[in-house]
Design a protein around this motif. Structure first.
Motif, PDB file in Angstrom:
ATOM      1  N   GLN A 154       0.832  -1.209   0.000  1.00 27.64           N
ATOM      2  CA  GLN A 154       0.000   0.000   0.000  1.00 27.64           C
ATOM      3  C   GLN A 154       0.865   1.257   0.000  1.00 27.64           C
ATOM      4  O   GLN A 154       0.530   2.247  -0.645  1.00 27.64           O
ATOM      5  CB  GLN A 154      -0.944  -0.017   1.211  1.00 27.64           C
ATOM      6  CG  GLN A 154      -2.034  -1.063   1.035  1.00 27.64           C
ATOM      7  CD  GLN A 154      -2.774  -1.342   2.329  1.00 27.64           C
ATOM      8  OE1 GLN A 154      -3.803  -0.740   2.587  1.00 27.64           O
ATOM      9  NE2 GLN A 154      -2.266  -2.254   3.131  1.00 27.64           N
ATOM     10  N   PHE A 155       1.981   1.217   0.699  1.00 24.72           N
ATOM     11  CA  PHE A 155       2.911   2.346   0.662  1.00 24.72           C
ATOM     12  C   PHE A 155       3.432   2.561  -0.755  1.00 24.72           C
ATOM     13  O   PHE A 155       3.502   3.699  -1.235  1.00 24.72           O
ATOM     14  CB  PHE A 155       4.092   2.107   1.610  1.00 24.72           C
ATOM     15  CG  PHE A 155       3.992   2.922   2.853  1.00 24.72           C
ATOM     16  CD1 PHE A 155       3.390   2.414   3.987  1.00 24.72           C
ATOM     17  CD2 PHE A 155       4.478   4.218   2.887  1.00 24.72           C
ATOM     18  CE1 PHE A 155       3.267   3.182   5.134  1.00 24.72           C
ATOM     19  CE2 PHE A 155       4.359   4.990   4.025  1.00 24.72           C
ATOM     20  CZ  PHE A 155       3.761   4.470   5.157  1.00 24.72           C
ATOM     21  N   ARG A 156       3.827   1.467  -1.396  1.00 22.30           N
ATOM     22  CA  ARG A 156       4.417   1.605  -2.743  1.00 22.30           C
ATOM     23  C   ARG A 156       3.414   2.207  -3.717  1.00 22.30           C
ATOM     24  O   ARG A 156       3.762   3.048  -4.545  1.00 22.30           O
ATOM     25  CB  ARG A 156       4.917   0.251  -3.251  1.00 22.30           C
ATOM     26  CG  ARG A 156       6.274  -0.161  -2.690  1.00 22.30           C
ATOM     27  CD  ARG A 156       6.889  -1.307  -3.485  1.00 22.30           C
ATOM     28  NE  ARG A 156       6.060  -2.509  -3.430  1.00 22.30           N
ATOM     29  CZ  ARG A 156       6.112  -3.401  -2.435  1.00 22.30           C
ATOM     30  NH1 ARG A 156       6.958  -3.253  -1.451  1.00 22.30           N
ATOM     31  NH2 ARG A 156       5.308  -4.452  -2.441  1.00 22.30           N
ATOM     32  N   VAL A 157       2.150   1.775  -3.634  1.00 20.33           N
ATOM     33  CA  VAL A 157       1.144   2.271  -4.584  1.00 20.33           C
ATOM     34  C   VAL A 157       0.602   3.634  -4.149  1.00 20.33           C
ATOM     35  O   VAL A 157       0.590   4.585  -4.939  1.00 20.33           O
ATOM     36  CB  VAL A 157      -0.029   1.258  -4.717  1.00 20.33           C
ATOM     37  CG1 VAL A 157      -1.124   1.821  -5.632  1.00 20.33           C
ATOM     38  CG2 VAL A 157       0.469  -0.085  -5.235  1.00 20.33           C
ATOM     39  N   MET A 176      -9.103   8.999   5.350  1.00 20.39           N
ATOM     40  CA  MET A 176      -8.567   7.962   6.236  1.00 20.39           C
ATOM     41  C   MET A 176      -7.076   8.184   6.506  1.00 20.39           C
ATOM     42  O   MET A 176      -6.514   7.574   7.412  1.00 20.39           O
ATOM     43  CB  MET A 176      -8.810   6.565   5.661  1.00 20.39           C
ATOM     44  CG  MET A 176     -10.269   6.145   5.823  1.00 20.39           C
ATOM     45  SD  MET A 176     -10.575   4.496   5.238  1.00 20.39           S
ATOM     46  CE  MET A 176      -9.824   3.527   6.529  1.00 20.39           C
ATOM     47  N   GLY A 177      -6.454   9.068   5.726  1.00 18.23           N
ATOM     48  CA  GLY A 177      -5.063   9.431   5.982  1.00 18.23           C
ATOM     49  C   GLY A 177      -4.941  10.629   6.909  1.00 18.23           C
ATOM     50  O   GLY A 177      -3.831  11.094   7.177  1.00 18.23           O
ATOM     51  N   SER A 178      -6.075  11.131   7.393  1.00 22.18           N
ATOM     52  CA  SER A 178      -6.053  12.257   8.319  1.00 22.18           C
ATOM     53  C   SER A 178      -5.860  11.744   9.745  1.00 22.18           C
ATOM     54  O   SER A 178      -6.631  10.897  10.211  1.00 22.18           O
ATOM     55  CB  SER A 178      -7.376  13.039   8.231  1.00 22.18           C
ATOM     56  OG  SER A 178      -7.503  13.902   9.338  1.00 22.18           O
ATOM     57  N   MET A 210      -1.762   4.757   6.940  1.00 20.45           N
ATOM     58  CA  MET A 210      -0.369   5.226   6.977  1.00 20.45           C
ATOM     59  C   MET A 210       0.095   5.685   5.595  1.00 20.45           C
ATOM     60  O   MET A 210       0.788   6.694   5.466  1.00 20.45           O
ATOM     61  CB  MET A 210       0.545   4.104   7.478  1.00 20.45           C
ATOM     62  CG  MET A 210       0.348   3.775   8.947  1.00 20.45           C
ATOM     63  SD  MET A 210       1.214   2.261   9.415  1.00 20.45           S
ATOM     64  CE  MET A 210       2.892   2.822   9.419  1.00 20.45           C
ATOM     65  N   SER A 211      -0.295   4.952   4.556  1.00 22.59           N
ATOM     66  CA  SER A 211       0.173   5.306   3.214  1.00 22.59           C
ATOM     67  C   SER A 211      -0.484   6.600   2.730  1.00 22.59           C
ATOM     68  O   SER A 211       0.162   7.433   2.088  1.00 22.59           O
ATOM     69  CB  SER A 211      -0.076   4.159   2.225  1.00 22.59           C
ATOM     70  OG  SER A 211      -1.457   3.851   2.138  1.00 22.59           O
TER      71      SER A 211
END
Ligand SMILES: NC(=O)c1ccc[n+]([C@@H]2O[C@H](COP(=O)([O-])OP(=O)(O)OC[C@H]3O[C@@H](n4cnc5c(N)ncnc54)[C@H](OP(=O)(O)O)[C@@H]3O)[C@@H](O)[C@H]2O)c1
Length: 179
Positions: free
Chosen positions: A55-58, A87-89, A103-104
């Motif tokens: 998920q981080f890579r994409v 959801m990244g907040s 996290m990503s």
């Protein structure tokens, strides 16, 4: 629609994104939309770290990689749209879980703010957009709005994007979201 499609680009792969840059050499872009993303699920106590890294890579590295590869295609007045998620907040996290996705997207958010700052002098505005809860494949088709409605709203937000509001985190409904 008369679109040119360059197929088979995995945004997490350096060689694919390099090919995208080559294929688009000399093509001027008014707007770059970084939309690709994946959502996986993790349960605390059984976290699959390979899946988290995927998920981080994409989600986090992909948009940065694509934007960097296409910088030469953007001129002053150009725009970069980053499709992130609330959801990244950190401030908005009231339900926990979803480690890799949260996290990503959080990492993507701060990269987007750096992009906004670094590209301001070149006259390029960067918008950070949460599309809403959209009934796409990602969430099994059950959303508050349809993909068409999300696209229409996002197009309005992109129209409003400029150098005075660059680096802002918007909901597609026009609300400014907390980081
Ligand atoms: N749906 C929602 O409620 C929601 C909410 C907040 C944020 N978002 C964000 O909105 C964006 C679009 O999501 P969606 O709901 O439309 O999800 P989706 O239906 O699962 O579509 C995701 C898209 O991303 C592409 N993609 C995935 N991994 C890729 C990769 N490594 N390289 C290139 N393309 C890749 C997929 O291409 P293939 O079909 O070829 O795999 C697909 O076109 C994502 O960034 C997502 O995080 C969605």
């Amino acid at each position: 629609l008369g679109c040119q499609i360059i197929a088979g680009i995995d945004v997490s792969k350096a060689e694919d994104v390099a090919r995208l840059g080559v294929e688009l050499q000399g093509v001027k872009l008014d707007l770059l939309i970084n939309n690709a993303g994946i959502l996986r699920d993790e349960v605390l106590g059984h976290i699959d770290y390979d899946q988290l890294e995927e998920q981080f890579r994409v989600n986090a590295l992909g948009p940065l990689r694509v934007t960097e590869a296409l910088l030469g295609n953007l001129d002053s007045g150009g725009k970069v749209a980053i499709i992130t998620s609330r959801m990244g907040s950190i401030a908005d996290n009231s339900s926990g879980g979803r480690y890799g996705y949260r996290m990503s997207k959080c990492a993507l958010n701060i990269a987007s703010v750096s992009l906004a700052m670094d590209l301001e002098d070149q006259g390029i505005a960067v918008g950070v957009f949460h599309p809403g809860l959209v009934g796409t494949e990602m969430i099994g088709g059950y959303g508050d709005i349809t993909p068409d409605q999300a696209a229409e709203r996002l197009a309005q937000r992109v129209d409003e994007l400029n150098l005075t509001n660059t680096g802002t985190f918007w909901h597609s409904n026009g609300d400014v979201l907390p980081w």
